[in-house]
Design a protein around this motif. Structure first.
Motif, PDB file in Angstrom:
ATOM      1  N   VAL A   1       1.044  -1.037  -0.046  1.00  0.00           N
ATOM      2  CA  VAL A   1       0.323   0.093   0.012  1.00  0.00           C
ATOM      3  C   VAL A   1       0.920   1.488  -0.052  1.00  0.00           C
ATOM      4  O   VAL A   1       1.026   2.249  -0.865  1.00  0.00           O
ATOM      5  N   ASP A   2       1.654   1.015   1.086  1.00  0.00           N
ATOM      6  CA  ASP A   2       2.447   2.484   0.496  1.00  0.00           C
ATOM      7  C   ASP A   2       3.561   2.485  -0.971  1.00  0.00           C
ATOM      8  O   ASP A   2       3.274   3.526  -0.822  1.00  0.00           O
ATOM      9  N   VAL A   3       3.792   1.546  -1.488  1.00  0.00           N
ATOM     10  CA  VAL A   3       4.077   2.331  -2.826  1.00  0.00           C
ATOM     11  C   VAL A   3       2.887   2.973  -3.459  1.00  0.00           C
ATOM     12  O   VAL A   3       3.454   3.054  -4.301  1.00  0.00           O
ATOM     13  N   LEU A   4       1.528   2.037  -3.599  1.00  0.00           N
ATOM     14  CA  LEU A   4       1.001   2.194  -4.922  1.00  0.00           C
ATOM     15  C   LEU A   4      -0.072   3.514  -4.107  1.00  0.00           C
ATOM     16  O   LEU A   4      -0.071   4.476  -5.155  1.00  0.00           O
ATOM     17  N   ALA A   5       0.272   3.733  -3.107  1.00  0.00           N
ATOM     18  CA  ALA A   5      -0.765   5.183  -2.579  1.00  0.00           C
ATOM     19  C   ALA A   5       0.521   6.630  -3.033  1.00  0.00           C
ATOM     20  O   ALA A   5       0.443   7.690  -3.438  1.00  0.00           O
ATOM     21  N   GLU A   6       1.828   6.279  -3.546  1.00  0.00           N
ATOM     22  CA  GLU A   6       3.181   6.646  -3.397  1.00  0.00           C
ATOM     23  C   GLU A   6       2.851   7.071  -4.438  1.00  0.00           C
ATOM     24  O   GLU A   6       2.556   8.409  -5.513  1.00  0.00           O
ATOM     25  N   LEU A   7       2.159   6.349  -5.320  1.00  0.00           N
ATOM     26  CA  LEU A   7       2.374   5.961  -6.835  1.00  0.00           C
ATOM     27  C   LEU A   7       0.898   7.055  -7.552  1.00  0.00           C
ATOM     28  O   LEU A   7       0.884   8.080  -8.723  1.00  0.00           O
ATOM     29  N   ALA A   8      -0.161   6.854  -6.608  1.00  0.00           N
ATOM     30  CA  ALA A   8      -1.174   7.355  -6.103  1.00  0.00           C
ATOM     31  C   ALA A   8      -1.522   8.542  -6.914  1.00  0.00           C
ATOM     32  O   ALA A   8      -1.982   9.753  -7.179  1.00  0.00           O
ATOM     33  N   GLY A   9      -0.399   9.476  -5.860  1.00  0.00           N
ATOM     34  CA  GLY A   9      -1.135  10.676  -5.641  1.00  0.00           C
ATOM     35  C   GLY A   9      -2.211  11.500  -5.044  1.00  0.00           C
ATOM     36  O   GLY A   9      -2.272  10.503  -3.809  1.00  0.00           O
ATOM     37  N   ALA A  10      -2.201  12.258  -5.152  1.00  0.00           N
ATOM     38  CA  ALA A  10      -3.412  13.497  -4.874  1.00  0.00           C
ATOM     39  C   ALA A  10      -4.411  11.858  -6.382  1.00  0.00           C
ATOM     40  O   ALA A  10      -5.464  12.684  -6.430  1.00  0.00           O
ATOM     41  N   GLY A  11      -4.460  11.410  -6.961  1.00  0.00           N
ATOM     42  CA  GLY A  11      -5.046  10.662  -7.960  1.00  0.00           C
ATOM     43  C   GLY A  11      -5.634   9.336  -7.565  1.00  0.00           C
ATOM     44  O   GLY A  11      -6.031   9.432  -6.605  1.00  0.00           O
ATOM     45  N   ARG A  12      -6.410   8.780  -8.327  1.00  0.00           N
ATOM     46  CA  ARG A  12      -7.323   7.628  -8.484  1.00  0.00           C
ATOM     47  C   ARG A  12      -6.675   6.252  -8.882  1.00  0.00           C
ATOM     48  O   ARG A  12      -5.525   6.034  -9.841  1.00  0.00           O
ATOM     49  N   ALA A  13      -7.110   5.050  -8.229  1.00  0.00           N
ATOM     50  CA  ALA A  13      -6.080   4.015  -8.575  1.00  0.00           C
ATOM     51  C   ALA A  13      -7.245   2.703  -9.537  1.00  0.00           C
ATOM     52  O   ALA A  13      -8.247   2.946  -8.742  1.00  0.00           O
TER      53      ALA A  13
END
Length: 246
Positions: free
Chosen positions: A33-45
């Protein structure tokens, strides 16, 4: 991919979380989740093969809007039954072709799920589908094993991975087609049951070519979610490709 009455129907969904318990370990989930949240930033996943929500739910709790695509209504029913599951948007369909509304900062496909697509054409289509959902600058993330064949003695194509008094499990590889299957034999009340699930194994270099065909470029490749270097001894990898801004 098969339909909901096939390999990921009720029979698998009913105890999926228990049978995959090692993938629900908090340290692994948090690192993912740390990695994915960083990549998502203020956007959507967007999660391809969202299943029972192992990653989607904690990612959503981090404040990242998550949508999922999955073919199995039985798996999605387990997602919906969990706290917060009813807030996750879902598209029912084959994640190699199904469309979700809008664009996303990150699209991800985890836990060997790319191998559920059992032909190269389907895997290429999946990369193209992921790219079509990405906003410029967005990333596609795949977590998958490195095929074990490279470590086997010449000619060996059967790999046992579980043995007990009542249950045996093994993988079978076909090197000519890259087809593989996970096979399970279980004795219940004196009666034997057999189940086989097909996959298609894929090499890191092959995934890079699929990404290129989809208009994506390499960004990162690690052995795992804590960003260990990927080496010739790695038995899995987390790979990230980026959609160019222009």
């Amino acid at each position: 991919m098969t339909d909901d009455d096939g390999y990921f129907g009720e029979r698998v969904a009913v105890d999926y979380d228990t049978s995959s318990a090692e993938m629900f370990e908090p340290a692994l989930v948090d690192a993912t989740v740390d990695v994915l949240a960083e990549l998502a930033g203020a956007g959507r996943a967007l999660e391809l093969g969202i299943g029972t929500g192992r990653i989607a739910l904690p990612l959503a709790r981090r404040g990242v809007p998550v949508h999922g695509i999955d073919l199995s209504r039985a798996m999605l029913a387990r997602l919906r039954a969990k706290p917060g599951g009813d807030a996750i948007g879902v598209t029912v369909g084959d994640f190699s072709t199904a469309k979700a509304e809008g664009t996303y900062s990150v699209v991800y496909l985890l836990f060997n799920t790319i191998m559920n697509l059992t032909t190269q054409d389907e895997q290429v289509a999946c990369f193209r589908n992921a790219a079509a959902h990405l906003a410029p600058g967005g990333c596609f993330v795949v977590e998958v094993m490195v095929p074990e064949l490279r470590k086997l003695p010449a000619g060996q194509t059967v790999v046992p991975f579980h043995t007990s008094a009542t249950r045996w499990a093994f993988d079978i590889y076909d090197v000519a087609t890259q087809a593989t299957s996970s096979n399970y034999v279980e004795v219940v009340d004196g009666r034997g049951e057999y189940r086989s699930i097909p996959f298609r194994y894929v090499w890191p270099s092959e995934l890079d070519l699929m990404a290129r065909l989809a208009g994506l470029r390499p960004r990162e490749r690690w052995e795992g979610w804590t960003r260990e270097p990927f080496t010739s001894d790695s038995d899995r990898h987390v790979s990230i490709w980026e959609k160019p801004v222009a």
